[in-house]
Write an enzyme that holds these catalytic residues in place. Structure first.
Site, PDB file in Angstrom:
ATOM      1  N   CYS A  67      -3.476  -2.201   0.164  1.00 45.51           N
ATOM      2  CA  CYS A  67      -3.647  -2.085   1.641  1.00 45.51           C
ATOM      3  C   CYS A  67      -4.145  -0.492   2.089  1.00 45.51           C
ATOM      4  O   CYS A  67      -4.535   0.374   1.104  1.00 45.51           O
ATOM      5  CB  CYS A  67      -2.265  -2.276   2.186  1.00 45.51           C
ATOM      6  SG  CYS A  67      -1.025  -1.078   2.117  1.00 45.51           S
ATOM      7  N   ARG A 125       2.804  -2.543   3.192  1.00 44.60           N
ATOM      8  CA  ARG A 125       2.448  -3.949   2.612  1.00 44.60           C
ATOM      9  C   ARG A 125       2.309  -4.077   0.975  1.00 44.60           C
ATOM     10  O   ARG A 125       2.958  -5.206   0.512  1.00 44.60           O
ATOM     11  CB  ARG A 125       1.161  -4.458   3.452  1.00 44.60           C
ATOM     12  CG  ARG A 125       1.441  -4.684   5.026  1.00 44.60           C
ATOM     13  CD  ARG A 125       0.338  -5.111   5.726  1.00 44.60           C
ATOM     14  NE  ARG A 125      -0.886  -4.140   5.669  1.00 44.60           N
ATOM     15  CZ  ARG A 125      -1.814  -4.305   6.162  1.00 44.60           C
ATOM     16  NH1 ARG A 125      -2.201  -5.452   6.664  1.00 44.60           N
ATOM     17  NH2 ARG A 125      -2.763  -3.476   6.251  1.00 44.60           N
ATOM     18  N   ASP A 132       0.962  -6.367   9.599  1.00 37.66           N
ATOM     19  CA  ASP A 132       0.808  -5.098   9.257  1.00 37.66           C
ATOM     20  C   ASP A 132       2.134  -4.354  10.054  1.00 37.66           C
ATOM     21  O   ASP A 132       2.200  -4.170  11.276  1.00 37.66           O
ATOM     22  CB  ASP A 132      -0.478  -4.282   9.499  1.00 37.66           C
ATOM     23  CG  ASP A 132      -0.669  -2.796   9.507  1.00 37.66           C
ATOM     24  OD1 ASP A 132       0.607  -2.284   8.983  1.00 37.66           O
ATOM     25  OD2 ASP A 132      -1.491  -2.280   9.333  1.00 37.66           O
TER      26      ASP A 132
END
Length: 210
Positions: free
Chosen positions: A8, A14, A134
């Site tokens: 990410c 994440r 996110d």
């Protein structure tokens, strides 16, 4: 060994959640020795003087809520530090999995394409389109957990049912992973022909999902 890299933007939310969810799935199958699972960043935002930031506290709390990163199931969460993805990662890993479209664009630029078809978007393995939520912007770590958990489970099933990985998994480990229980299946180890969507034979298919 099957090698997986989750990616990410900063490698503190994440991709780290995906890394440790996948490690937990593999660990509960008893297949730790057959997998290398890591995560990394596309940008240096969380890397200072060569030292990466640890797992973002709310992400770590969400993992701990589901029994990951606890003293009984630490899996390296406390030692994890953000790192930058390098061009050499392309040769090292079998699966390179970005969390969103921006990650995929950055990876294709870094790797100068994807000739070996190793780069995937996470939710491809969850059977749906879109980006992993996110939480850096939304604060919704439950949504991120669900996306990462669904993607990791889908990836794990993909690996177990892909004939090209049978040899790497090794027959004795394969049988261990695919045996459900003695009463229901008479200790029979599954092979590819036994597998179907309704009877996956996964030891940990009831993994909590947010």
């Amino acid at each position: 060994m099957i090698k997986i890299l989750f990616i990410c933007h900063g490698n503190i939310c994440r991709s780290t959640m995906a890394e440790f969810i996948m490690k937990d799935i593999v660990h509960k199958q008893g297949l730790d020795a057959l997998f290398c699972i890591e995560s990394s960043a596309t940008h240096t935002d969380e890397i200072w003087n060569g030292v990466g930031s640890p797992v973002y506290p709310p992400a770590r709390a969400k993992l701990r809520e589901h029994g990951i990163g606890t003293p009984e199931n630490e899996l390296g969460v406390s030692e994890k530090r953000a790192r930058l993805t390098s061009r050499t990662d392309y040769e090292k890993f079998d699966f390179i999995i970005g969390m969103d479209s921006a990650n995929i664009r950055n990876l294709n630029n870094l790797f100068r394409g994807d000739p070996d078809k190793k780069v995937f978007k996470m939710l491809e393995f969850a059977g749906r389109e879109g980006d992993v939520a996110d939480p850096w912007y939304t604060g919704n770590f439950d949504a991120t957990w669900r996306d990462c958990s669904d993607g990791c489970h889908g990836l794990f099933r993909h690996i177990l049912t892909d004939p090209k990985f049978f040899e790497e998994l090794a027959i004795e480990e394969w049988e261990t992973a695919m045996t459900v229980n003695d009463d229901a299946h008479n200790s029979h180890g599954y092979d590819a022909d036994d597998w179907d969507d309704d009877n996956q034979g996964l030891i940990h298919d009831d993994f909590p999902r947010g």
